[in-house]
Design a protein around this motif. Sequence first.
Motif, short mmCIF file in Angstrom:
data_model
loop_
_atom_site.label_atom_id
_atom_site.label_comp_id
_atom_site.label_asym_id
_atom_site.label_seq_id
_atom_site.Cartn_x
_atom_site.Cartn_y
_atom_site.Cartn_z
N LYS A 120 -8.20 27.76 9.29
CA LYS A 120 -6.79 27.57 8.93
C LYS A 120 -6.18 26.48 9.81
N LEU A 121 -6.59 26.46 11.08
CA LEU A 121 -6.08 25.47 12.02
C LEU A 121 -6.64 24.09 11.73
N SER A 122 -7.94 24.00 11.50
CA SER A 122 -8.57 22.69 11.30
C SER A 122 -8.22 22.08 9.95
N GLU A 123 -7.87 22.92 8.96
CA GLU A 123 -7.54 22.40 7.64
C GLU A 123 -6.09 21.93 7.56
N THR A 124 -5.28 22.28 8.56
CA THR A 124 -3.88 21.87 8.57
C THR A 124 -3.78 20.46 9.11
N THR A 125 -3.60 19.52 8.23
CA THR A 125 -3.53 18.11 8.65
C THR A 125 -2.13 17.72 9.10
N THR A 126 -1.11 18.29 8.45
CA THR A 126 0.27 17.99 8.85
C THR A 126 1.01 19.30 9.09
N LEU A 127 1.51 19.45 10.30
CA LEU A 127 2.24 20.67 10.63
C LEU A 127 3.67 20.59 10.12
N PRO A 128 4.24 21.72 9.65
CA PRO A 128 5.64 21.70 9.24
C PRO A 128 6.53 21.45 10.46
N GLU A 129 7.71 20.95 10.20
CA GLU A 129 8.66 20.70 11.30
C GLU A 129 9.00 22.03 11.97
N PRO A 130 8.79 22.14 13.29
CA PRO A 130 9.04 23.42 13.95
C PRO A 130 10.51 23.84 13.83
N GLU A 131 10.70 25.14 13.62
CA GLU A 131 12.06 25.66 13.56
C GLU A 131 12.67 25.73 14.97
N LEU A 132 11.80 25.92 15.96
CA LEU A 132 12.25 26.03 17.33
C LEU A 132 11.88 24.77 18.10
N ASN A 133 12.71 24.42 19.07
CA ASN A 133 12.38 23.25 19.87
C ASN A 133 13.07 23.35 21.22
N LEU A 134 12.53 22.61 22.17
CA LEU A 134 13.13 22.55 23.50
C LEU A 134 14.10 21.38 23.55
N ILE A 135 15.28 21.63 24.08
CA ILE A 135 16.28 20.58 24.19
C ILE A 135 16.07 19.84 25.51
N GLY A 136 15.99 18.52 25.44
CA GLY A 136 15.85 17.75 26.67
C GLY A 136 14.94 16.55 26.49
N THR A 137 15.27 15.48 27.19
CA THR A 137 14.47 14.25 27.13
C THR A 137 13.79 13.97 28.46
N SER A 138 13.87 14.89 29.41
CA SER A 138 13.24 14.69 30.71
C SER A 138 11.73 14.67 30.58
N GLU A 139 11.08 14.09 31.59
CA GLU A 139 9.61 14.02 31.58
C GLU A 139 8.99 15.41 31.60
N SER A 140 9.60 16.33 32.34
CA SER A 140 9.06 17.69 32.41
C SER A 140 9.09 18.38 31.06
N MET A 141 10.16 18.17 30.28
CA MET A 141 10.24 18.77 28.95
C MET A 141 9.24 18.12 27.99
N ALA A 142 9.03 16.83 28.12
CA ALA A 142 8.03 16.15 27.29
C ALA A 142 6.64 16.72 27.58
N ASN A 143 6.36 16.98 28.86
CA ASN A 143 5.07 17.55 29.24
C ASN A 143 4.91 18.97 28.71
N ILE A 144 5.99 19.75 28.76
CA ILE A 144 5.95 21.13 28.24
C ILE A 144 5.68 21.12 26.73
N ARG A 145 6.36 20.24 26.01
CA ARG A 145 6.15 20.15 24.56
C ARG A 145 4.70 19.78 24.23
N GLU A 146 4.15 18.86 25.00
CA GLU A 146 2.75 18.46 24.78
C GLU A 146 1.80 19.62 25.07
N SER A 147 2.08 20.37 26.14
CA SER A 147 1.25 21.53 26.47
C SER A 147 1.33 22.59 25.39
#
Length: 444
Positions: A120-147
């Motif tokens: 199910k994971l490997s067949e998903t080529t495009t993920l839907p836009e997440p309903e939840l997200n972290l607010i912030g443009t700091s480097e630490s928040m960018a790293n958290i989103r990537e993790s």
Amino acid sequence: MNRPIALVIDDEPDIRELLDITLKRMDVDCVCAGDLATAKKILKEQKFGICLTDMRLPDGDGVDFVAYSQDHYPNMPVAVITAHGSMETAIQALKSGAFDFLTKPVDLPTLRTLVHSALKLSETTTLPEPELNLIGTSESMANIRESISKLARSQAPVYISGESGTGKELVARMIHEQGSRADKPFVPVNCGAIPHDLMESEFFGHKKGSFTGAVSDSQGLFMAAQGGTLFFDEVAELPLHMQVKLLRAIQEKSIRPVGAAAEIPVDVRILSATHNDLLDMVNEGKFRHDLFYRINVIELQIPPLRQRQEDIPLLTDFILAKLAQETGIKAPEISDAARTALLTYPFPGNIRELENILERALTLCNGKIINKDDLQLPDSKVDTESQETTSKEAAPLDSYLDEIERKKILDALEKTRWNKTAAAKLLGISLRALRYRLEKLELD
């Protein structure tokens, strides 16, 4: 119709044949390899939806192959097959990026569940836009989103650490939402809110008549999260007797309801969080080390708000807009003086405190603009610290040395995100010595 293809790496012909037969019955084609060299050649020629690999192979190690596949084929989920009881090896593989693990002898229903999730994971080529997200443009928040994005592609248990109010449950929900279990339940559990004598029944369920008050069967939280994610918030609050039972449920992937004669297999992903220092609790004997290492396969640290001050204006605007929408009014402006006050305030309660401050300010303001006085921020310690600095020369020697020691300890704690064990190591003293100094300097 293109059928998914699995790569099986095992040097035992019987295991390869068993997996081949099982996968084909699931409408999954199978390509087998007896060693890593052959598998790497096949991977260059063909694309696979999942890889199942043994840990011990004639020309290498399964953990090394997991790391290799992460570098060269990051979109291919890899599950490792370990010997029964080799939990340390399985955890090592999960840390290296394995999707999940199986133990020998391979349980076929567990195998089918794992393969379905991975495909199910490997067949998903495009993920839907997440309903939840972290607010912030700091480097630490960018790293958290990537993790979060990486952790969502795994089944590994994740331990989310951070101070109260930093948004640990939101991060857990995002890991669930972006993973293969998104269409199944996300069940949060506040471990500190369940009475100890009811905890086993709440977690594992119970049979009718198994104890006084059990007037009907109850499925429990594990079964409520079946196929999805179980999030243990404030896991440090678990009593020791429940830590033992939780460890067994996680390792065996099965539970026994209170009053039941047999265990029930469960398929849940475990995420956990606490604002306490779990490693300190392990050293003090308050938390089992085996459970700690089982839930802390991967740690994700959420920074406090004071370490990402550049995100405060965005968070402020977002929270005010949300509060205004909830109350059906137009969001008021916020004065420059109020914004400056928010930027310089340390927020010991983090985002939760910011929300409370803005909700109060929205009530107190004139409806058009939020001024500094509307925020009612606690008094700043800046003036006090300034007075201490100017009078330093006149201070007694002991007080002056205490102030230097206090600064050094606080710097070490900040650098290690308030991990006392790591801070003691950084300072070159024992954990016991650090605790003594924290008590002496009234920092504990």
